[in-house]
Design an enzyme around this catalytic site. Structure first.
Site, PDB file in Angstrom:
ATOM      1  N   HIS A 109       0.796  -1.224   0.000  1.00  0.00           N
ATOM      2  CA  HIS A 109       0.000   0.000   0.000  1.00  0.00           C
ATOM      3  C   HIS A 109       0.832   1.278   0.000  1.00  0.00           C
ATOM      4  O   HIS A 109       0.294   2.375   0.164  1.00  0.00           O
ATOM      5  CB  HIS A 109      -0.933  -0.038   1.228  1.00  0.00           C
ATOM      6  N   LYS A 111       2.857   4.550  -1.093  1.00  0.00           N
ATOM      7  CA  LYS A 111       2.762   5.570  -2.137  1.00  0.00           C
ATOM      8  C   LYS A 111       3.969   6.456  -1.926  1.00  0.00           C
ATOM      9  O   LYS A 111       3.902   7.466  -1.228  1.00  0.00           O
ATOM     10  CB  LYS A 111       1.476   6.387  -2.016  1.00  0.00           C
ATOM     11  N   ASP A 116      16.745  11.093  -6.060  1.00  0.00           N
ATOM     12  CA  ASP A 116      18.153  11.450  -5.827  1.00  0.00           C
ATOM     13  C   ASP A 116      18.583  11.247  -4.372  1.00  0.00           C
ATOM     14  O   ASP A 116      19.498  11.922  -3.885  1.00  0.00           O
ATOM     15  CB  ASP A 116      18.422  12.897  -6.251  1.00  0.00           C
TER      16      ASP A 116
END
Length: 169
Positions: A109, A111, A116
């Protein structure tokens, strides 16, 4: 600092963020997608993605553009992406971007986009058109090498148990 509930059960990890700049966005129609695309467009060396639902064409295109610029782009997606006929997983994989599937969990789940090793993009915001236009979501863009290092370490843990994406036919 890590806090153990019992041997082998990590409950928290602490980072001290000294004046780390943070941008906050909310949807619907809060320019979350634009903010993500802008950060991806400025990447210089590496973009690591973890996503549950990923169908946003602008975000997928910006990752492909980064890949074409020579930026190392890799994505770990939830196993639900294997069942969909055409998703960003297919788009990215067809374009040569390494895509992996994390099937080790009921739902992968996360996100998260790490850019960098110094920028962490996270929040409830799924990388979808619905998240931008219809859902109540939040998105944070945090500029901290210390926090990014923790997210990279977690990304690598999920990488180790993920498998290459295979396109549905």
């Amino acid at each position: 600092t890590m806090f153990l509930l019992a041997p082998g059960f990590l409950i928290a990890s602490e980072a001290v963020l000294h004046n780390a700049p943070v941008q906050v966005y909310f949807s619907p129609r809060g320019e979350c997608t634009y903010a993500i695309v802008k950060e991806i467009s400025a990447a210089r060396s590496e973009i690591l993605v973890q996503a549950y639902s990923f169908t946003s064409a602008p975000i997928a295109k910006s990752l492909l553009d980064a890949h074409k610029r020579g930026i190392k782009v890799m994505a770990i997606l939830d196993k639900s992406q294997k069942k969909e006929r055409y998703t960003s997983a297919t788009f990215l994989s067809n374009s040569g971007v390494p895509v992996l599937i994390d099937s080790a969990h009921a739902i992968a789940h996360n996100k998260v986009i790490i850019i960098d090793r110094e920028i962490v993009i996270t929040g409830s915001f799924n990388f979808t058109k619905a998240a931008e236009e219809r859902n109540a979501e939040n998105l944070l863009i945090i500029r901290s090498r210390e926090l990014a290092a923790k997210y990279v370490a977690n990304w690598k843990e999920h990488f180790r148990h993920s498998s290459p994406y295979e396109r549905p036919y």
